[in-house]
Design a protein around this motif. Structure first.
Motif, PDB file in Angstrom:
ATOM      1  N   LEU A 143       0.836  -1.204   0.000  1.00  0.00           N
ATOM      2  CA  LEU A 143       0.000   0.000   0.000  1.00  0.00           C
ATOM      3  C   LEU A 143       0.869   1.252   0.000  1.00  0.00           C
ATOM      4  CD1 LEU A 143      -2.778   1.352   0.147  1.00  0.00           C
ATOM      5  CD2 LEU A 143      -2.627   1.172   2.631  1.00  0.00           C
ATOM      6  N   TYR A 144       1.918   1.217   0.796  1.00  0.00           N
ATOM      7  CA  TYR A 144       2.834   2.369   0.849  1.00  0.00           C
ATOM      8  C   TYR A 144       3.612   2.507  -0.459  1.00  0.00           C
ATOM      9  CZ  TYR A 144       1.580   2.129   5.731  1.00  0.00           C
ATOM     10  OH  TYR A 144       0.865   2.089   6.893  1.00  0.00           O
ATOM     11  N   LEU A 145       4.021   1.378  -1.036  1.00  0.00           N
ATOM     12  CA  LEU A 145       4.743   1.426  -2.308  1.00  0.00           C
ATOM     13  C   LEU A 145       3.832   1.948  -3.418  1.00  0.00           C
ATOM     14  CD1 LEU A 145       7.223   0.885  -4.072  1.00  0.00           C
ATOM     15  CD2 LEU A 145       6.436  -1.487  -4.304  1.00  0.00           C
ATOM     16  N   PHE A 146       2.608   1.445  -3.469  1.00  0.00           N
ATOM     17  CA  PHE A 146       1.668   1.888  -4.495  1.00  0.00           C
ATOM     18  C   PHE A 146       1.364   3.377  -4.338  1.00  0.00           C
ATOM     19  CE2 PHE A 146      -2.691   2.145  -6.358  1.00  0.00           C
ATOM     20  CZ  PHE A 146      -2.340   1.820  -7.649  1.00  0.00           C
ATOM     21  N   THR A 147       1.137   3.813  -3.110  1.00  0.00           N
ATOM     22  CA  THR A 147       0.873   5.227  -2.846  1.00  0.00           C
ATOM     23  C   THR A 147       2.085   6.074  -3.244  1.00  0.00           C
ATOM     24  OG1 THR A 147      -0.594   4.631  -1.026  1.00  0.00           O
ATOM     25  CG2 THR A 147       0.211   6.909  -1.078  1.00  0.00           C
ATOM     26  N   PHE A 148       3.285   5.602  -2.895  1.00  0.00           N
ATOM     27  CA  PHE A 148       4.506   6.319  -3.286  1.00  0.00           C
ATOM     28  C   PHE A 148       4.598   6.438  -4.803  1.00  0.00           C
ATOM     29  CE2 PHE A 148       8.805   5.885  -4.965  1.00  0.00           C
ATOM     30  CZ  PHE A 148       9.365   7.077  -4.520  1.00  0.00           C
ATOM     31  N   CYS A 149       4.335   5.354  -5.519  1.00  0.00           N
ATOM     32  CA  CYS A 149       4.424   5.380  -6.979  1.00  0.00           C
ATOM     33  C   CYS A 149       3.454   6.395  -7.572  1.00  0.00           C
ATOM     34  CB  CYS A 149       4.144   3.991  -7.552  1.00  0.00           C
ATOM     35  SG  CYS A 149       5.447   2.788  -7.285  1.00  0.00           S
ATOM     36  N   VAL A 150       2.223   6.397  -7.074  1.00  0.00           N
ATOM     37  CA  VAL A 150       1.229   7.327  -7.598  1.00  0.00           C
ATOM     38  C   VAL A 150       1.625   8.770  -7.288  1.00  0.00           C
ATOM     39  CG1 VAL A 150      -1.163   8.094  -7.379  1.00  0.00           C
ATOM     40  CG2 VAL A 150      -0.657   5.667  -7.595  1.00  0.00           C
ATOM     41  N   LEU A 151       2.037   9.031  -6.048  1.00  0.00           N
ATOM     42  CA  LEU A 151       2.424  10.399  -5.670  1.00  0.00           C
ATOM     43  C   LEU A 151       3.691  10.846  -6.397  1.00  0.00           C
ATOM     44  CD1 LEU A 151       1.650  10.362  -1.837  1.00  0.00           C
ATOM     45  CD2 LEU A 151       0.327  11.438  -3.686  1.00  0.00           C
ATOM     46  N   ALA A 152       4.657   9.939  -6.542  1.00  0.00           N
ATOM     47  CA  ALA A 152       5.885  10.278  -7.278  1.00  0.00           C
ATOM     48  C   ALA A 152       5.554  10.575  -8.737  1.00  0.00           C
ATOM     49  CB  ALA A 152       6.895   9.147  -7.181  1.00  0.00           C
ATOM     50  N   SER A 153       4.659   9.809  -9.302  1.00  0.00           N
ATOM     51  CA  SER A 153       4.258  10.032 -10.679  1.00  0.00           C
ATOM     52  C   SER A 153       3.569  11.385 -10.835  1.00  0.00           C
ATOM     53  CB  SER A 153       3.318   8.897 -11.105  1.00  0.00           C
ATOM     54  OG  SER A 153       2.971   9.023 -12.444  1.00  0.00           O
ATOM     55  N   LEU A 154       2.707  11.739  -9.873  1.00  0.00           N
ATOM     56  CA  LEU A 154       2.061  13.054  -9.903  1.00  0.00           C
ATOM     57  C   LEU A 154       3.101  14.170  -9.789  1.00  0.00           C
ATOM     58  CD1 LEU A 154      -1.088  12.489  -7.669  1.00  0.00           C
ATOM     59  CD2 LEU A 154      -1.068  13.066 -10.091  1.00  0.00           C
ATOM     60  N   ALA A 155       4.039  14.003  -8.878  1.00  0.00           N
ATOM     61  CA  ALA A 155       5.081  15.021  -8.681  1.00  0.00           C
ATOM     62  C   ALA A 155       5.941  15.179  -9.939  1.00  0.00           C
ATOM     63  CB  ALA A 155       5.953  14.664  -7.483  1.00  0.00           C
ATOM     64  N   LEU A 156       6.337  14.063 -10.529  1.00  0.00           N
ATOM     65  CA  LEU A 156       7.173  14.123 -11.731  1.00  0.00           C
ATOM     66  C   LEU A 156       6.450  14.818 -12.879  1.00  0.00           C
ATOM     67  CD1 LEU A 156       8.837  10.608 -11.628  1.00  0.00           C
ATOM     68  CD2 LEU A 156       9.969  12.813 -11.325  1.00  0.00           C
ATOM     69  N   SER A 157       5.163  14.515 -13.044  1.00  0.00           N
ATOM     70  CA  SER A 157       4.434  15.180 -14.136  1.00  0.00           C
ATOM     71  C   SER A 157       4.248  16.665 -13.831  1.00  0.00           C
ATOM     72  CB  SER A 157       3.092  14.502 -14.391  1.00  0.00           C
ATOM     73  OG  SER A 157       2.238  14.628 -13.285  1.00  0.00           O
ATOM     74  N   GLY A 158       4.068  17.020 -12.560  1.00  0.00           N
ATOM     75  CA  GLY A 158       3.967  18.437 -12.199  1.00  0.00           C
ATOM     76  C   GLY A 158       5.250  19.183 -12.467  1.00  0.00           C
ATOM     77  N   ILE A 159       6.372  18.570 -12.125  1.00  0.00           N
ATOM     78  CA  ILE A 159       7.679  19.185 -12.384  1.00  0.00           C
ATOM     79  C   ILE A 159       7.910  19.322 -13.882  1.00  0.00           C
ATOM     80  CG2 ILE A 159      10.171  18.832 -12.194  1.00  0.00           C
ATOM     81  CD1 ILE A 159       9.570  17.451  -9.448  1.00  0.00           C
ATOM     82  N   GLU A 160       7.565  18.283 -14.620  1.00  0.00           N
ATOM     83  CA  GLU A 160       7.754  18.313 -16.080  1.00  0.00           C
ATOM     84  C   GLU A 160       6.864  19.383 -16.714  1.00  0.00           C
ATOM     85  OE1 GLU A 160       9.804  17.436 -19.330  1.00  0.00           O
ATOM     86  OE2 GLU A 160      10.139  16.352 -17.464  1.00  0.00           O
ATOM     87  N   LYS A 161       5.641  19.509 -16.229  1.00  0.00           N
ATOM     88  CA  LYS A 161       4.731  20.539 -16.746  1.00  0.00           C
ATOM     89  C   LYS A 161       5.292  21.930 -16.459  1.00  0.00           C
ATOM     90  CE  LYS A 161      -0.110  21.902 -16.563  1.00  0.00           C
ATOM     91  NZ  LYS A 161      -1.407  21.652 -15.945  1.00  0.00           N
ATOM     92  N   HIS A 162       5.843  22.104 -15.262  1.00  0.00           N
ATOM     93  CA  HIS A 162       6.447  23.392 -14.878  1.00  0.00           C
ATOM     94  C   HIS A 162       7.675  23.682 -15.764  1.00  0.00           C
ATOM     95  CE1 HIS A 162       7.476  26.744 -12.316  1.00  0.00           C
ATOM     96  NE2 HIS A 162       8.699  26.267 -12.185  1.00  0.00           N
ATOM     97  N   ARG A 163       8.503  22.668 -16.010  1.00  0.00           N
ATOM     98  CA  ARG A 163       9.684  22.840 -16.865  1.00  0.00           C
ATOM     99  C   ARG A 163       9.291  23.189 -18.286  1.00  0.00           C
ATOM    100  NH1 ARG A 163      14.342  18.615 -16.868  1.00  0.00           N
ATOM    101  NH2 ARG A 163      13.389  18.482 -18.886  1.00  0.00           N
ATOM    102  N   ALA A 164       8.218  22.547 -18.781  1.00  0.00           N
ATOM    103  CA  ALA A 164       7.780  22.787 -20.168  1.00  0.00           C
ATOM    104  C   ALA A 164       7.252  24.209 -20.339  1.00  0.00           C
ATOM    105  CB  ALA A 164       6.715  21.772 -20.559  1.00  0.00           C
ATOM    106  N   ALA A 165       6.728  24.788 -19.250  1.00  0.00           N
ATOM    107  CA  ALA A 165       6.182  26.147 -19.327  1.00  0.00           C
ATOM    108  C   ALA A 165       7.299  27.172 -19.484  1.00  0.00           C
ATOM    109  CB  ALA A 165       5.357  26.451 -18.086  1.00  0.00           C
ATOM    110  N   TYR A 166       8.502  26.822 -19.068  1.00  0.00           N
ATOM    111  CA  TYR A 166       9.636  27.769 -19.141  1.00  0.00           C
ATOM    112  C   TYR A 166      10.559  27.421 -20.229  1.00  0.00           C
ATOM    113  CZ  TYR A 166       7.991  29.677 -14.797  1.00  0.00           C
ATOM    114  OH  TYR A 166       7.226  30.271 -13.838  1.00  0.00           O
TER     115      TYR A 166
END
Length: 144
Positions: free
Chosen positions: A121-144
């Motif tokens: 459960l912790y691994l699955f939650t980590f994967c989902v949250l890490a995936s959300l964070a990575l896409s947020g960072i990538e979206k922020h990078r793409a904006a600049y």
């Protein structure tokens, strides 16, 4: 670094699907049965095929498509305008973690049996949250 972290999720997600999300038992003196995403899907499939397809989409298809889509954007194989769609798939995957958490809270509140959270459960939650964070960072990078 972001590319490597995202590619690592392609390995960690399948591990999380087979890892024990929780252990459940009816009475305190019986052994607890481990429940994973895959084991849960198998059990649901026998009872309700439509529900199994919905859960499969939320638990497996959405997070994996999101991770693959982000990798394609990161390696320049897809345009960065796909990032909002990728973020949408990430939110769908988070819905699955929320449903598991509600199940645990309800089962503990009823008091019929025992439930213990598993490392999956912790691994699955980590994967989902890490995936959300990575896409947020990538979206922020793409904006600049």
């Amino acid at each position: 670094m972001l590319r490597a972290a995202n590619l690592m999720l392609l390995i960690l997600f399948p591990v999380a699907w087979f890892a024990p999300l929780l252990r459940a038992g009816l009475l305190p003196f019986f052994d607890l049965d481990a429940i994973s995403v895959i084991a849960g899907l198998r059990a649901i499939w026998d009872k309700d095929v439509l529900l199994a397809l919905v859960v499969t989409f939320f638990a497996i298809v959405a997070p994996y498509l999101k991770t693959i889509g982000l990798a394609l954007v990161q390696f320049g194989l897809a345009p960065s305008r796909l990032l909002p769609v990728i973020a949408f798939f990430g939110r769908l995957a988070m819905a699955d973690v929320f449903l598991i958490a509600i199940y645990i809270v309800l089962a503990k509140g009823v008091g019929v049996g025992r439930i213990e959270t598993g490392w999956g459960l912790y691994l699955f939650t980590f994967c989902v949250l890490a995936s959300l964070a990575l896409s947020g960072i990538e979206k922020h990078r793409a904006a600049y």
